[in-house]
Every structure is written in structure tokens, then in C-alpha cells.
Design a protein around this motif. Sequence first.
Motif, short mmCIF file in Angstrom:
data_model
loop_
_atom_site.label_atom_id
_atom_site.label_comp_id
_atom_site.label_asym_id
_atom_site.label_seq_id
_atom_site.Cartn_x
_atom_site.Cartn_y
_atom_site.Cartn_z
N PRO A 1 0.97 -0.91 -0.30
CA PRO A 1 0.01 0.58 -0.26
C PRO A 1 0.85 1.09 0.30
CG PRO A 1 -0.63 -1.54 1.15
CD PRO A 1 0.44 -2.53 1.33
N VAL A 2 -0.07 2.32 -0.48
CA VAL A 2 1.37 3.15 -0.79
C VAL A 2 1.24 4.20 0.65
CG1 VAL A 2 1.08 6.01 -1.80
CG2 VAL A 2 0.46 4.20 -3.30
N ASP A 3 0.10 4.26 1.60
CA ASP A 3 0.05 5.17 2.33
C ASP A 3 1.34 4.28 3.24
OD1 ASP A 3 -1.69 6.52 1.63
OD2 ASP A 3 -2.89 5.52 2.60
N CYS A 4 1.05 3.67 3.06
CA CYS A 4 2.47 2.53 4.21
C CYS A 4 3.60 2.76 3.72
CB CYS A 4 1.95 0.88 4.50
SG CYS A 4 0.20 0.23 3.94
N GLN A 5 3.97 2.94 2.27
CA GLN A 5 5.46 3.03 2.19
C GLN A 5 5.57 4.90 2.67
OE1 GLN A 5 5.82 3.18 -1.97
NE2 GLN A 5 4.16 1.02 -2.12
N LYS A 6 4.64 5.28 3.40
CA LYS A 6 5.36 6.72 3.78
C LYS A 6 5.55 6.42 5.16
CE LYS A 6 1.38 9.03 0.97
NZ LYS A 6 0.52 9.67 1.29
N GLY A 7 5.37 5.36 5.65
CA GLY A 7 5.99 5.20 7.03
C GLY A 7 4.98 5.04 8.75
N CYS A 8 5.31 4.54 9.62
CA CYS A 8 3.46 4.34 10.09
C CYS A 8 4.35 5.62 11.56
CB CYS A 8 3.43 2.92 10.72
SG CYS A 8 2.56 2.25 9.52
N PRO A 9 3.43 5.97 11.95
CA PRO A 9 4.09 6.51 13.39
C PRO A 9 4.76 5.82 14.48
CG PRO A 9 2.12 7.24 13.56
CD PRO A 9 2.22 6.23 12.24
N CYS A 10 6.03 6.53 15.09
CA CYS A 10 6.66 5.12 16.04
C CYS A 10 6.50 5.55 17.29
CB CYS A 10 8.14 5.85 15.82
SG CYS A 10 9.03 5.53 13.96
N ASN A 11 5.30 4.95 17.54
CA ASN A 11 4.65 5.18 19.03
C ASN A 11 5.16 4.55 19.70
OD1 ASN A 11 2.10 5.85 17.89
ND2 ASN A 11 1.16 4.14 17.27
N ARG A 12 6.00 4.13 20.00
CA ARG A 12 7.00 3.90 21.75
C ARG A 12 8.00 4.57 21.24
NH1 ARG A 12 7.84 -2.80 21.32
NH2 ARG A 12 5.56 -3.26 20.56
N HIS A 13 8.55 5.18 20.12
CA HIS A 13 10.07 6.54 20.78
C HIS A 13 9.04 7.55 20.71
CE1 HIS A 13 11.77 2.51 20.80
NE2 HIS A 13 11.43 2.17 19.85
N ASN A 14 8.41 8.24 19.14
CA ASN A 14 8.41 9.72 19.58
C ASN A 14 7.26 9.47 18.55
OD1 ASN A 14 7.71 12.12 18.61
ND2 ASN A 14 10.25 12.35 18.79
N PRO A 15 5.90 9.37 18.48
CA PRO A 15 4.59 9.58 17.92
C PRO A 15 4.99 10.39 16.55
CG PRO A 15 4.08 9.65 19.53
CD PRO A 15 5.60 9.99 20.04
N GLU A 16 5.57 11.70 16.54
CA GLU A 16 5.74 12.59 16.50
C GLU A 16 6.50 12.16 14.68
OE1 GLU A 16 6.79 13.58 19.08
OE2 GLU A 16 3.75 14.16 19.02
N ILE A 17 7.62 11.35 15.18
CA ILE A 17 8.25 10.83 13.93
C ILE A 17 7.65 9.31 13.06
CG2 ILE A 17 10.52 8.95 13.43
CD1 ILE A 17 11.40 10.47 15.68
N ILE A 18 7.47 9.32 11.59
CA ILE A 18 6.38 8.53 10.84
C ILE A 18 7.40 7.76 9.93
CG2 ILE A 18 5.22 7.86 9.08
CD1 ILE A 18 3.68 10.89 10.81
N ARG A 19 8.58 6.87 9.57
CA ARG A 19 9.27 5.79 9.29
C ARG A 19 8.40 4.42 9.00
NH1 ARG A 19 13.48 6.79 13.61
NH2 ARG A 19 14.60 8.15 13.58
N PRO A 20 9.38 3.99 7.69
CA PRO A 20 8.53 2.92 7.86
C PRO A 20 8.91 1.71 7.58
CG PRO A 20 9.12 3.62 5.41
CD PRO A 20 9.84 4.29 6.84
N THR A 21 9.36 2.17 8.96
CA THR A 21 10.29 1.10 10.29
C THR A 21 10.06 0.46 11.03
OG1 THR A 21 12.06 2.39 10.88
CG2 THR A 21 12.63 0.75 8.65
N CYS A 22 9.19 1.70 11.24
CA CYS A 22 7.91 1.96 12.15
C CYS A 22 6.78 1.07 12.38
CB CYS A 22 7.42 3.53 12.94
SG CYS A 22 9.31 3.64 13.36
N CYS A 23 6.69 0.70 11.24
CA CYS A 23 4.88 -0.28 10.89
C CYS A 23 5.33 -0.86 11.38
CB CYS A 23 4.56 -0.18 9.57
SG CYS A 23 4.80 0.97 9.38
#
Length: 138
Positions: free
Chosen positions: A116-138
Motif C-alpha cells: 500500500p502506498v500509504d504504508c510506504q510513507k511510514g507509520c508513527p513510531c508510537n513507542r519512541h516518538n509518535p511525531e516521527i514517521i518511518r516505514p520501519t515503525c509499521c
Amino acid sequence: GNFSELNAPLDWVTIECAACDSGGGARMVRFTDDHLWWDGSERSVSLRLLPLENWQLDPLNSALDFEPATECQIAAILSNVSRIAILGDFTRGGEGVAIDNIMITQAPVSEQPRYPVDCQKGCPCNRHNPEIIRPTCC
């Protein structure tokens, strides 16, 4: 076994990704329900790995509830599977269970979703810093 006294919860299939969520891990579970159950008789089971198929994301914290796994969470876990577990112990008493002919197959190409294109943009890194969005946080 006596299938009138079942273990609970019955997490029939669990799929894990140790590298997901920036190495914190992610796990999705398909619990038994009215549509997916077993009474001890021989049967074939087929599970689809789609958001509408009732996969639940494990919060990895017993104080929190499981939530439906999103398309991005499922895609991330399936991109780097580290473990698959299939439940064999359904009842509280003794039982003899044999699981045969496990197959993991891909859907026909026409039915396979693209990442999914939206997933390629990344997800919020909830555990560490929700303002940071990275694909590795999904």
C-alpha cells in the motif's frame, strides 16, 4: 478431548515480525470466533491475510487490548516474518491433536495486493516518538 471446556483465549494462528516497529517487534493473531472454530473433527482451514479477515494486532502489553490489524501493520509483518505459530492445544483436558499438511500459498497474481502506498510513507513510531514517521515503525 472435551471440546466443551476450551482454553481461552484461543489464538489459532500467530504471525510475528521481530524487526518491525524499529526492532520492538510486532505480532498479529487470528483468534477463533463464530467463523473460525474447531470441534476436534477433521477439517481443512484456509486463512486470508487481509485486514477484513479479523487479524488482531497484539499490543505486546497485557494491560492493553488487541486491536484490528491495519493494512500497513499486516504488510509490515508479512514483509519480514520471523515466526508463525499454530495452536494445537484447544481444550483444558487431555487431547490428541495432529496438524497435517500445513501449506502457505500465495494468492493468484490478480488477487495479490501491492504494498500500500500509504504504508510506504511510514507509520508513527508510537513507542519512541509518535511525531516521527518511518516505514520501519509499521
